[in-house]
Scaffold this motif. Structure first.
Motif, PDB file in Angstrom:
ATOM      1  N   GLU A 245       0.823  -1.213   0.000  1.00  0.00           N
ATOM      2  CA  GLU A 245       0.000   0.000   0.000  1.00  0.00           C
ATOM      3  C   GLU A 245       0.855   1.260   0.000  1.00  0.00           C
ATOM      4  OE1 GLU A 245      -3.772  -0.131   2.655  1.00  0.00           O
ATOM      5  OE2 GLU A 245      -2.314  -1.442   3.632  1.00  0.00           O
ATOM      6  N   SER A 246       2.058   1.140   0.562  1.00  0.00           N
ATOM      7  CA  SER A 246       2.941   2.297   0.718  1.00  0.00           C
ATOM      8  C   SER A 246       3.796   2.557  -0.512  1.00  0.00           C
ATOM      9  CB  SER A 246       3.837   2.096   1.939  1.00  0.00           C
ATOM     10  OG  SER A 246       3.056   1.883   3.107  1.00  0.00           O
ATOM     11  N   GLY A 247       3.423   1.963  -1.633  1.00  0.00           N
ATOM     12  CA  GLY A 247       4.119   2.250  -2.876  1.00  0.00           C
ATOM     13  C   GLY A 247       5.262   1.322  -3.216  1.00  0.00           C
ATOM     14  N   MET A 248       5.317   0.149  -2.533  1.00  0.00           N
ATOM     15  CA  MET A 248       6.363  -0.824  -2.838  1.00  0.00           C
ATOM     16  C   MET A 248       5.689  -2.170  -3.164  1.00  0.00           C
ATOM     17  SD  MET A 248       9.525   0.176  -0.417  1.00  0.00           S
ATOM     18  CE  MET A 248      10.606  -0.334  -1.747  1.00  0.00           C
ATOM     19  N   PRO A 249       5.173  -2.314  -4.383  1.00  0.00           N
ATOM     20  CA  PRO A 249       4.355  -3.478  -4.745  1.00  0.00           C
ATOM     21  C   PRO A 249       5.058  -4.824  -4.670  1.00  0.00           C
ATOM     22  CG  PRO A 249       4.953  -2.205  -6.694  1.00  0.00           C
ATOM     23  CD  PRO A 249       5.337  -1.381  -5.512  1.00  0.00           C
ATOM     24  N   ASP A 250       6.392  -4.834  -4.697  1.00  0.00           N
ATOM     25  CA  ASP A 250       7.127  -6.101  -4.685  1.00  0.00           C
ATOM     26  C   ASP A 250       7.760  -6.413  -3.329  1.00  0.00           C
ATOM     27  OD1 ASP A 250       6.599  -6.599  -7.428  1.00  0.00           O
ATOM     28  OD2 ASP A 250       8.214  -5.226  -7.986  1.00  0.00           O
ATOM     29  N   LEU A 251       7.484  -5.596  -2.331  1.00  0.00           N
ATOM     30  CA  LEU A 251       8.066  -5.824  -1.010  1.00  0.00           C
ATOM     31  C   LEU A 251       7.058  -6.566  -0.135  1.00  0.00           C
ATOM     32  CD1 LEU A 251      10.568  -5.404   0.725  1.00  0.00           C
ATOM     33  CD2 LEU A 251       9.578  -3.256   1.528  1.00  0.00           C
ATOM     34  N   SER A 252       7.111  -7.884  -0.213  1.00  0.00           N
ATOM     35  CA  SER A 252       6.176  -8.730   0.522  1.00  0.00           C
ATOM     36  C   SER A 252       6.933  -9.886   1.169  1.00  0.00           C
ATOM     37  CB  SER A 252       5.096  -9.283  -0.419  1.00  0.00           C
ATOM     38  OG  SER A 252       4.243 -10.181   0.256  1.00  0.00           O
ATOM     39  N   TYR A 253       6.699 -10.085   2.456  1.00  0.00           N
ATOM     40  CA  TYR A 253       7.375 -11.172   3.166  1.00  0.00           C
ATOM     41  C   TYR A 253       6.509 -11.582   4.349  1.00  0.00           C
ATOM     42  CZ  TYR A 253      10.908 -13.741   5.881  1.00  0.00           C
ATOM     43  OH  TYR A 253      11.588 -14.702   6.594  1.00  0.00           O
ATOM     44  N   GLU A 254       6.116 -12.840   4.392  1.00  0.00           N
ATOM     45  CA  GLU A 254       5.380 -13.372   5.537  1.00  0.00           C
ATOM     46  C   GLU A 254       6.250 -14.419   6.224  1.00  0.00           C
ATOM     47  OE1 GLU A 254       0.885 -14.344   6.140  1.00  0.00           O
ATOM     48  OE2 GLU A 254       1.819 -16.171   5.352  1.00  0.00           O
ATOM     49  N   GLY A 255       6.550 -14.174   7.466  1.00  0.00           N
ATOM     50  CA  GLY A 255       7.388 -15.102   8.210  1.00  0.00           C
ATOM     51  C   GLY A 255       6.580 -16.153   8.940  1.00  0.00           C
ATOM     52  N   TRP A 256       7.272 -17.077   9.539  1.00  0.00           N
ATOM     53  CA  TRP A 256       6.635 -18.109  10.353  1.00  0.00           C
ATOM     54  C   TRP A 256       7.618 -18.602  11.395  1.00  0.00           C
ATOM     55  CZ3 TRP A 256       9.981 -21.995   9.492  1.00  0.00           C
ATOM     56  CH2 TRP A 256      10.509 -22.171   8.211  1.00  0.00           C
ATOM     57  N   PHE A 257       7.081 -19.115  12.460  1.00  0.00           N
ATOM     58  CA  PHE A 257       7.863 -19.770  13.507  1.00  0.00           C
ATOM     59  C   PHE A 257       7.205 -21.113  13.799  1.00  0.00           C
ATOM     60  CE2 PHE A 257       9.318 -15.517  14.161  1.00  0.00           C
ATOM     61  CZ  PHE A 257      10.524 -15.585  14.850  1.00  0.00           C
ATOM     62  N   GLY A 258       8.038 -22.124  14.040  1.00  0.00           N
ATOM     63  CA  GLY A 258       7.478 -23.430  14.346  1.00  0.00           C
ATOM     64  C   GLY A 258       8.488 -24.340  15.014  1.00  0.00           C
ATOM     65  N   LEU A 259       8.046 -25.546  15.293  1.00  0.00           N
ATOM     66  CA  LEU A 259       8.844 -26.514  16.034  1.00  0.00           C
ATOM     67  C   LEU A 259       9.583 -27.464  15.089  1.00  0.00           C
ATOM     68  CD1 LEU A 259       6.118 -27.475  18.659  1.00  0.00           C
ATOM     69  CD2 LEU A 259       7.942 -25.774  18.927  1.00  0.00           C
ATOM     70  N   PHE A 260      10.853 -27.714  15.423  1.00  0.00           N
ATOM     71  CA  PHE A 260      11.682 -28.643  14.657  1.00  0.00           C
ATOM     72  C   PHE A 260      12.428 -29.570  15.608  1.00  0.00           C
ATOM     73  CE2 PHE A 260      11.124 -25.012  11.919  1.00  0.00           C
ATOM     74  CZ  PHE A 260      11.001 -25.548  10.639  1.00  0.00           C
ATOM     75  N   ALA A 261      12.779 -30.748  15.097  1.00  0.00           N
ATOM     76  CA  ALA A 261      13.577 -31.723  15.843  1.00  0.00           C
ATOM     77  C   ALA A 261      14.683 -32.243  14.938  1.00  0.00           C
ATOM     78  CB  ALA A 261      12.704 -32.882  16.317  1.00  0.00           C
TER      79      ALA A 261
END
Length: 329
Positions: A245-261
């Protein structure tokens, strides 16, 4: 000495081959028989704690005694490496994210661990990164930040929890997409240290996982939150615009956190942890706790679903990392 018939020999050999499997199954059936350690690969007080500690609290009634150990440093690589080298018995787990499980292995010439050293168990939350600035900075949105950076090349710096983190990747993408801005990256051992320096004015910009702490600082007037990196505004912070929305159409990043073994952990143990976590994540109070911090809880994850998320993140970020030449030396 009595001789064995062919049938007796085959039966004895079959039993001997089955023993290791029976031993593993027996250990899995007894799991857990002692406290479980969740390693958060960042310094205490950051978003990792706000995600991992609520899970640990819920596990007391699901699995038994569980505790957190913060092992920060190198953008999460030190703590992640420590878990990769542990016995695959389910008693040392990792709170991992896209930085530790994807970006660092892709950007480090000789990484101390690889993606294949871990098994995905359960995604706890998805999250947004946010651009946070000190109130003294004359910028109320991303375009204002870009204009200020262009007017004072080299004067601005941005803080992250380390080299090779998703925060670092977003910072470099921002600089590139805004026209090769001259902003210096300052890696910290954890985002809490970077946030403290932001509040005190030692640094002007931080790229951090959205959290309740940041929103409290914003309400107190100690920082300003300019934009989030998700495609849509957050339900827990609907007044903060997206970078798109702020004028940067290609700046997209969704993070995640989860459990690993560790990768050789028994299937039965992985399933036991996943089932306990699914039960905990169904709690409306826990969901509300995560959403209040601007995070989206996942109540329908599984080892298979989470592994697909990890694989998809790797596939999407690899070309981006190559295009900007991001490398951890």
């Amino acid at each position: 000495m009595p001789s064995l018939s062919r049938r007796d020999f085959v039966n004895a050999a079959t039993f001997a081959v089955a023993l290791p499997g029976l031993s593993r199954s027996g250990k899995a059936a007894d799991y857990p028989s002692r406290p479980i350690r969740l390693v958060i690969p960042y310094a205490a007080g950051g978003s990792g704690d706000q995600i991992g500690r609520p899970w640990v609290e819920k596990m007391s009634s699901q699995l038994g005694p569980t505790f957190v150990e913060n092992v920060g440093g190198a953008g999460g690589a030190i703590g992640t490496t420590a878990v990769a080298r542990e016995k695959p018995d389910g008693y040392s787990l990792l709170l991992g994210n896209g930085s530790t499980q994807v970006i660092i292995p892709l950007t480090t010439p000789n990484p101390s661990y690889s993606v294949g050293d871990f098994r995905a168990i359960y995604r706890l939350i998805s999250s947004a990164l946010v651009f946070a600035v000190h109130p003294s900075l004359p910028a109320t949105d991303l375009q204002g930040l870009i204009a200020y950076a262009r007017s004072k090349p080299g004067a601005l710096s941005y803080g992250t929890p380390g080299i090779g983190t998703g925060n670092h990747l977003v910072g470099e993408l921002f600089k590139q997409q805004a026209g090769s801005l001259d902003i210096v990256h300052v890696p910290y051992r954890g985002i809490s240290q970077a946030t403290n320096d932001l509040v005190s004015g030692q640094i002007s910009l931080v790229i951090a996982v959205m959290s309740d702490q940041l929103q409290q600082l914003r309400r107190a007037g100690k920082i300003r939150l300019l934009a989030v990196t998700t495609d849509r505004r957050l339900s827990g912070a609907p007044d903060i615009p997206t970078a798109i929305e702020s004028g940067m159409p290609d700046l997209s990043y969704e993070g995640w956190f989860g459990l690993f073994a560790p990768t050789k952990t028994d299937d039965a143990i992985i399933d036991r942890i996943a089932q306990a976590t699914r039960a905990a994540m169904a709690d409306p109070a826990l969901q509300a706790r995560y959403r209040a911090q601007g995070m989206e809880p996942d109540s329908d994850s599984s080892p298979e679903k989470f592994q697909r998320v990890v694989d998809a993140t790797s596939a999407s970020l690899a070309p981006v990392i190559k295009s900007i030449g991001l490398q951890v030396l």
